[in-house]
Every structure is written in C-alpha cells, then in structure tokens.
Scaffold this active site. Sequence first.
Site, PDB file in Angstrom:
ATOM      1  CB  SER A  23      -0.547  40.594   8.918  1.00 47.48           C
ATOM      2  OG  SER A  23      -1.404  41.445   9.634  1.00 47.48           O
ATOM      3  CG  ASP A  57      -0.088  47.624   4.524  1.00 47.46           C
ATOM      4  OD1 ASP A  57      -0.997  47.176   5.236  1.00 47.46           O
ATOM      5  OD2 ASP A  57       0.942  46.996   4.228  1.00 47.46           O
ATOM      6  CG  HIS A  93      -2.602  44.142   5.437  1.00 44.40           C
ATOM      7  ND1 HIS A  93      -1.575  44.759   6.128  1.00 44.40           N
ATOM      8  CD2 HIS A  93      -2.924  43.035   6.178  1.00 44.40           C
ATOM      9  CE1 HIS A  93      -1.304  44.080   7.222  1.00 44.40           C
ATOM     10  NE2 HIS A  93      -2.092  43.029   7.271  1.00 44.40           N
TER      11      HIS A  93
END
Length: 307
Positions: free
Chosen positions: A116, A258, A285
Amino acid sequence: MEGEVEFIVPGIPKPCKTWYTVFGDLSPKARSRRPLVALHGGPGATHEYLLTLVDLTRAHGIPLVLYDQLGNGRSTHLPEKKGDGAFWSEDLFIAQLEGLLAHLGIQDDYDLYGHSWGGMLGGRYAIRQPPGLKRLILANAPVSMDLWLAAVNRLKTELPFPVQATLDKHETEGTTDSREYQEAIMLFYGRYVCRIEPWPREVAAIFEAMASDPTVYSTMIGPSEFFITGSLKDWSLLGGGRLHKVKAKTLLLNGRYDEAQDSVMCPFFRDIPRIEWHTFKHSSHMPHLEERDEFMKVVSGFLLTDD
C-alpha cells in the site's frame, strides 16, 4: 532479534529511533538467501499486520526485516508535527530506510516489499536506482493518487445508499471525526481492505494505532482512503519516464476486490521494464492474510527464481 537504531532528523532536537525486528540470520556467511525488507502501509500503520511474511523465513530461509516507520508503532512518535505536511515527506522515510539498511549491513544486497503506502514509497525509492536493491514487490499500491481516488470512489458507489449518504454528509459538513462517519468507513474497509470476518487481531490493531496517534495518517492522507485532504493528495509516480528507471526485477500484486484496483496499478506494469503481475482471486487489500498460502507460493517463487 529486535533492536533500535538512531535516526537523526533535521529540525528535531530530541533523539529519534527506528525500531526493527529481524527473523533469520543476516550475516553473509550464515544466510543462503537475500534478505527481504518490508515497508508497511498507512501511512501511519505499524509492522504487525505484515508478520505473516515470516512464513517465507520458516519455509524458505529468507531473512525478513520488519520495522516501524517514524511516527508509528515502537519507533519515535512526533505528535508535535501533526499537520506539517512538508515534514512528513518521502525523503524523510527514505532516509530512515537507508539508515536501517546501513545499520544492518545489508545495503548492498536486499529485496524490498512495499504494501500500500509502503509500495508507493518503495516505487519512489526504486526510481532512484539504489545499487543494492535486487528485487521489488509492489503490493496493493497505487501509481498516483488521482487514479486511486477515481478507483475508490467508484467502489464507494457500490456501498448501500444509506452508507454513501452518511459518508457524503459528513465529508460535506466537515464532521469526519464523528462516530457515524467512522462506522461507515469500516463498512467500506470490510469489503475492500480485508474481507476476513472477523478481522484478524493484527488488522484491527492498524486502526487502533492510527486512532491512538493520528499524526502521520491525518497529515498525509486526511479523513479516509477516499476523502484525501493531506499532503499526498497530488502524489504521483507518473510522467517524465520515471518508472522506466526502475532497474530491479519487480512483482506487482493486488486482489480482485482490492481498493487498489487494476486501474491504479496498470502504469506500473506498462512502464517498469522487468515486471510480473499477479491478482489474487479471493482477496481485497491484504492477500498476505486473505489467501496466505497462495500468497507465499507466489512471492517465494518470485524471490527464489534465478534471473
């Protein structure tokens, strides 16, 4: 092994520390595999939710380095810098990473995993062509905030209408600190951040950590993933042929559900010269938790295959 390393931060009079933990043996004579250094997300999260990466150490002997970025977890917190977007810069976090690599003596030979925000940071760092970086994993990370906002706001329209209305109401009225807004955000996160029910303890701990010290997240992001008002609002790796400069062999990862949709990752795949892409069919995610076995199979295969 756990430890701390001093991190000198310009303009900060007090001593700062980077907390880290190592799984496996980093000494060149003892290890048979290149170490993997993991950059956690957020910004404002902590290393704990990436502890499943230890599977790579146990199964394949890959040494693993986890650490908490400045302002988070067991590293030095700087609440006095809340709201100072110029302070919480990529250069600051890259300097912290480089200091840790040098302290551990692995700066000449390592792999990097960024999840991320950690992938955003890892992408920026790889563009600088650090000579010791051999392989790069960009997991669930956007290439630009414009693409990210377009994607997550499309996903937002898939929420029940009352939830959308609650989010819109509080964003318009500037009441995003309200309990009602926070509860609505969690419905989004349950679909597009982690689909395991109930959440694993380490995932819940991310949000507890950011609630207890919101300095970094609130300054760099703002109220939520889809209402970004912080210093990363205009962040991008696009343009200027920057991604073509990435020399490390790269693996791109995301999940079918996601918040980092394919649209936010396609430019990585298009522009990085040596790159592979894997999408996990049942994940959002956090495929390292949602499809743990398949994730480790894919990642270990990438890390252990000869060039």
